[in-house]
Design a protein around this motif. Structure first.
Motif, mmCIF file in Angstrom:
data_model
loop_
_atom_site.group_PDB
_atom_site.id
_atom_site.type_symbol
_atom_site.label_atom_id
_atom_site.label_comp_id
_atom_site.label_asym_id
_atom_site.label_seq_id
_atom_site.Cartn_x
_atom_site.Cartn_y
_atom_site.Cartn_z
ATOM 1 N N ASP A 351 0.861 -1.184 0.000
ATOM 2 C CA ASP A 351 0.000 0.000 0.000
ATOM 3 C C ASP A 351 0.899 1.237 0.000
ATOM 4 O O ASP A 351 1.396 1.659 1.040
ATOM 5 C CB ASP A 351 -0.910 -0.016 1.226
ATOM 6 N N MET A 352 1.103 1.815 -1.174
ATOM 7 C CA MET A 352 2.032 2.933 -1.291
ATOM 8 C C MET A 352 1.443 4.256 -0.818
ATOM 9 O O MET A 352 2.172 5.232 -0.655
ATOM 10 C CB MET A 352 2.517 3.062 -2.743
ATOM 11 N N VAL A 353 0.117 4.305 -0.586
ATOM 12 C CA VAL A 353 -0.461 5.505 0.015
ATOM 13 C C VAL A 353 -0.066 5.571 1.489
ATOM 14 O O VAL A 353 0.331 6.617 2.007
ATOM 15 C CB VAL A 353 -1.992 5.509 -0.134
ATOM 16 N N ALA A 354 -0.151 4.431 2.168
ATOM 17 C CA ALA A 354 0.133 4.394 3.599
ATOM 18 C C ALA A 354 1.616 4.250 3.912
ATOM 19 O O ALA A 354 2.050 4.579 5.018
ATOM 20 C CB ALA A 354 -0.632 3.233 4.240
ATOM 21 N N TYR A 355 2.399 3.758 2.962
ATOM 22 C CA TYR A 355 3.790 3.412 3.262
ATOM 23 C C TYR A 355 4.601 4.567 3.879
ATOM 24 O O TYR A 355 5.383 4.340 4.816
ATOM 25 C CB TYR A 355 4.500 2.878 2.024
ATOM 26 N N PRO A 356 4.477 5.816 3.390
ATOM 27 C CA PRO A 356 5.274 6.887 4.010
ATOM 28 C C PRO A 356 5.052 7.020 5.510
ATOM 29 O O PRO A 356 5.973 7.378 6.247
ATOM 30 C CB PRO A 356 4.803 8.141 3.257
ATOM 31 N N MET A 357 3.849 6.727 5.988
ATOM 32 C CA MET A 357 3.582 6.769 7.435
ATOM 33 C C MET A 357 4.435 5.741 8.168
ATOM 34 O O MET A 357 5.008 6.026 9.232
ATOM 35 C CB MET A 357 2.098 6.497 7.678
ATOM 36 N N PHE A 358 4.531 4.539 7.600
ATOM 37 C CA PHE A 358 5.324 3.493 8.248
ATOM 38 C C PHE A 358 6.814 3.815 8.172
ATOM 39 O O PHE A 358 7.542 3.659 9.152
ATOM 40 C CB PHE A 358 5.035 2.151 7.586
ATOM 41 N N ARG A 359 7.254 4.244 7.021
ATOM 42 C CA ARG A 359 8.665 4.571 6.842
ATOM 43 C C ARG A 359 9.111 5.678 7.796
ATOM 44 O O ARG A 359 10.202 5.650 8.356
ATOM 45 C CB ARG A 359 8.920 4.997 5.400
ATOM 46 N N GLN A 360 8.235 6.656 8.006
ATOM 47 C CA GLN A 360 8.573 7.789 8.857
ATOM 48 C C GLN A 360 8.600 7.421 10.330
ATOM 49 O O GLN A 360 9.406 7.964 11.090
ATOM 50 C CB GLN A 360 7.552 8.917 8.641
ATOM 51 N N ASN A 361 7.737 6.508 10.733
ATOM 52 C CA ASN A 361 7.475 6.339 12.154
ATOM 53 C C ASN A 361 7.967 5.055 12.787
ATOM 54 O O ASN A 361 7.841 4.908 14.004
ATOM 55 C CB ASN A 361 5.968 6.462 12.398
ATOM 56 N N PHE A 362 8.492 4.118 12.015
ATOM 57 C CA PHE A 362 8.902 2.858 12.621
ATOM 58 C C PHE A 362 10.302 2.448 12.181
ATOM 59 O O PHE A 362 10.694 2.684 11.038
ATOM 60 C CB PHE A 362 7.895 1.754 12.279
ATOM 61 N N ARG A 363 11.006 1.835 13.099
ATOM 62 C CA ARG A 363 12.350 1.365 12.804
ATOM 63 C C ARG A 363 12.306 0.178 11.857
ATOM 64 O O ARG A 363 13.184 0.000 11.010
ATOM 65 C CB ARG A 363 13.052 0.979 14.111
ATOM 66 N N SER A 364 11.280 -0.662 11.991
ATOM 67 C CA SER A 364 11.115 -1.807 11.100
ATOM 68 C C SER A 364 9.648 -2.196 11.097
ATOM 69 O O SER A 364 8.890 -1.839 12.002
ATOM 70 C CB SER A 364 11.996 -2.988 11.531
ATOM 71 N N MET A 365 9.238 -2.947 10.058
ATOM 72 C CA MET A 365 7.843 -3.347 9.898
ATOM 73 C C MET A 365 7.764 -4.831 9.586
ATOM 74 O O MET A 365 8.503 -5.347 8.743
ATOM 75 C CB MET A 365 7.193 -2.565 8.746
ATOM 76 N N ARG A 366 6.837 -5.504 10.250
ATOM 77 C CA ARG A 366 6.613 -6.934 10.021
ATOM 78 C C ARG A 366 5.442 -7.155 9.068
ATOM 79 O O ARG A 366 4.403 -6.505 9.177
ATOM 80 C CB ARG A 366 6.299 -7.613 11.356
ATOM 81 N N ALA A 367 5.633 -8.078 8.129
ATOM 82 C CA ALA A 367 4.571 -8.467 7.208
ATOM 83 C C ALA A 367 4.121 -9.885 7.531
ATOM 84 O O ALA A 367 4.921 -10.716 7.973
ATOM 85 C CB ALA A 367 5.050 -8.381 5.763
ATOM 86 N N TYR A 368 2.844 -10.164 7.315
ATOM 87 C CA TYR A 368 2.259 -11.480 7.594
ATOM 88 C C TYR A 368 2.179 -12.258 6.288
ATOM 89 O O TYR A 368 1.545 -11.804 5.324
ATOM 90 C CB TYR A 368 0.870 -11.309 8.196
ATOM 91 N N TYR A 369 2.826 -13.417 6.235
ATOM 92 C CA TYR A 369 2.832 -14.248 5.031
ATOM 93 C C TYR A 369 1.962 -15.477 5.246
ATOM 94 O O TYR A 369 2.077 -16.167 6.264
ATOM 95 C CB TYR A 369 4.258 -14.695 4.697
ATOM 96 N N PHE A 370 1.100 -15.758 4.279
ATOM 97 C CA PHE A 370 0.312 -16.985 4.291
ATOM 98 C C PHE A 370 1.152 -18.114 3.700
ATOM 99 O O PHE A 370 1.830 -17.930 2.680
ATOM 100 C CB PHE A 370 -0.964 -16.816 3.466
ATOM 101 N N GLY A 371 1.101 -19.276 4.316
ATOM 102 C CA GLY A 371 1.807 -20.428 3.771
ATOM 103 C C GLY A 371 3.276 -20.442 4.162
ATOM 104 O O GLY A 371 3.803 -19.530 4.806
ATOM 105 N N GLU A 372 3.942 -21.512 3.766
ATOM 106 C CA GLU A 372 5.349 -21.698 4.083
ATOM 107 C C GLU A 372 6.237 -20.965 3.082
ATOM 108 O O GLU A 372 5.815 -20.629 1.986
ATOM 109 C CB GLU A 372 5.708 -23.188 4.034
ATOM 110 N N PHE A 373 7.479 -20.756 3.486
ATOM 111 C CA PHE A 373 8.501 -20.342 2.530
ATOM 112 C C PHE A 373 9.791 -21.077 2.855
ATOM 113 O O PHE A 373 10.140 -21.274 4.006
ATOM 114 C CB PHE A 373 8.724 -18.831 2.507
ATOM 115 N N SER A 374 10.480 -21.495 1.797
ATOM 116 C CA SER A 374 11.640 -22.365 1.977
ATOM 117 C C SER A 374 12.844 -21.630 2.549
ATOM 118 O O SER A 374 13.718 -22.248 3.160
ATOM 119 C CB SER A 374 12.022 -23.023 0.646
#
Length: 466
Positions: A351-374
């Motif tokens: 979501d590139m509309v909201a992304y500047p808010m996260f970039r400005q205000n957090f040291r890092s961001m966690r994303a939730y992934y469905f399913g496994e990854f190798s």
């Protein structure tokens, strides 16, 4: 005459009725003040101001130890393909970006101008690549392969190298439309030998090959292929929780405390805290103060992207205030750990509309992934603004009888094998409704305890701010 006038005035004043004095009793010490910004505040004196200071700045990107292939300009490619061009928009380096457009099924090779001056030992390290999707990357990117060479040259590569196909990572994370520049990391141990393979103790250069699965067209910008030192000498495991479900947190915190393990709780105060069937302020304090959990950040007042009050329809100033309220609420309660953020249900990392808010205000961001990854997450993070965490499975695997052996244990084993970061996100799977989950969670903790020599259970803050 003057004396008589003064006497008359004095008599009038003395005869006038006295004005009643209104006495406002002071609030009792520690009493909470009503606030529309925090309707569920406790009565023990804690106050969350409506607005306040900025949250911590984002995490710094790791410095590469070597650049295996420099992809900054078409003129610096060895045998540049016709599909590559320099585009003067959102460059990663300089004033243009190297951009590739695929309108056929042909394999395109990107080779650097020359090999490095000296070989580097890549064993145990991490390869990082950069991409920016422009159009139709998902689902049309069939392969994006990185080849590591210790022999040959960019003009005459030879048939012996190690290879990894990163198309799945790129497609899952960056989707189909234009996004920001993002980075991805792959442990060198996950590269597969082709021919006799490369001597990974003496890598001298890298190549990227890419191919589409459609002739309808895709466009992607690319950046350098780099070597980054793995900061971990043994694996790490993060056990985290969303949405403040009391029964799940009660079970998890008790079970984890038996081993001295700490969790990470992502909190949305105005949405969840203090509401029916959600955690109370006292419970948050206990997790933080006594059990050592990290109280990380999720949304403040909404997880919606559009619609009334949604993040994407707010003004930039309103989004800034949204984050400031969250930070002030955390400060008002004395809760630390909020510099780690989490994307919301309807506001994800693309979501590139909201992304500047996260970039400005957090040291890092966690994303939730469905399913496994190798390939599990690395540290340094592949992209600190998109930390890859695997959903524990409430929404994708349900009450699977093999939830531990098939999914959670495999995730831990991959983390140990890759010396990376395993990361699980629970919702209300441990609340009692899924009959297999509590026994599986007990197995998970016992397995982590039995493998302390190979893996540590940590919080995000333990890694970012040791």
């Amino acid at each position: 005459m003057m004396r008589a006038l003064i006497a008359v005035l004095a008599a009038c004043l003395l005869s006038a009725p006295a004005v009643a004095q209104v006495v406002v009793p002071p609030p009792s010490p520690g009493a909470a003040l009503a606030s529309p910004e925090w309707p569920y505040q406790p009565a023990d004196g804690d106050k969350g101001p409506a607005v306040g200071g900025r949250a911590y700045q984002r995490y710094r990107i790791a410095t590469p130890t070597a650049v295996l292939a420099s992809f900054d300009q078409v003129s610096r490619l060895n045998g540049p393909p016709g599909e590559a061009s320099d585009v003067a928009a959102d460059p990663l380096y300089g004033d243009t970006r190297l951009t590739v457009t695929l309108n056929s099924f042909n394999v395109v090779q990107l080779r650097p101008a020359a090999a490095m001056a000296a070989p580097v030992n890549a064993t145990g390290q991490i390869v990082r690549l950069w991409t920016k999707p422009i159009a139709n990357v998902d689902p049309r990117l069939d392969s994006y392969k990185i080849r590591l060479y210790s022999t040959g040259t960019p003009s005459s590569p030879g048939a012996n190298y190690h290879e990894y196909n990163a198309s799945g990572l790129i497609r899952e994370a960056q989707k189909n439309g234009e996004q920001r520049w993002g980075s991805f990391t792959i442990p060198v141990s996950q590269f597969v030998a082709v021919g006799t393979g490369a001597d990974l103790t003496a890598v001298t250069w890298a190549m990227v090959t890419m191919q589409a699965n459609s002739s309808s067209g895709l466009t992607i910008a690319v950046g350098n292929v780099e070597l980054v030192a793995n900061a971990l000498t043994k694996a790490k495991m993060i056990i985290s929780f969303d949405d403040q479900y009391p029964n799940t947190i009660a079970y998890a915190s008790r079970a984890m405390a038996r081993y001295g393990f700490r969790g990470v709780l992502y909190v949305s105060p105005a949405i969840d805290t203090g509401r029916t069937n959600k955690l109370t302020i006292a419970q948050l304090k206990n997790l933080h103060d006594n059990l050592g959990w990290q109280i990380a950040s999720q949304a403040y007042s909404t997880e919606n992207s559009t619609g009334a009050g949604g993040i994407d329809v707010m003004t930039a100033d309103q989004r800034t205030a949204e984050s400031a309220k969250l930070r002030s609420w955390q400060n008002g309660l004395g809760l630390s750990g909020g510099s780690t953020g989490s994307y919301f249900s309807n506001v994800g990392p693309t979501d590139m509309v909201a992304y500047p808010m996260f970039r400005q205000n957090f040291r890092s961001m966690r994303a939730y992934y469905f399913g496994e990854f190798s390939v599990v997450e690395t540290y340094p993070w592949g992209d600190p603004m998109r930390i890859r965490a695997m959903g524990a499975g409430e929404f994708q695997w349900g009450n699977n009888a093999a939830i531990y052996t098939t999914y959670w244990k495999n995730h831990i084993d991959r983390a140990m094998a890759q010396k990376g970061v395993g990361f699980l996100v629970f919702h209300d799977g441990l609340g009692g409704g899924l009959s297999n989950w509590r026994s599986a969670f007990d197995q998970l903790l016992a397995y982590l305890d039995a493998n302390r020599a190979a893996i540590d259970v940590v919080t995000v803050e333990d890694l970012e701010a040791p």
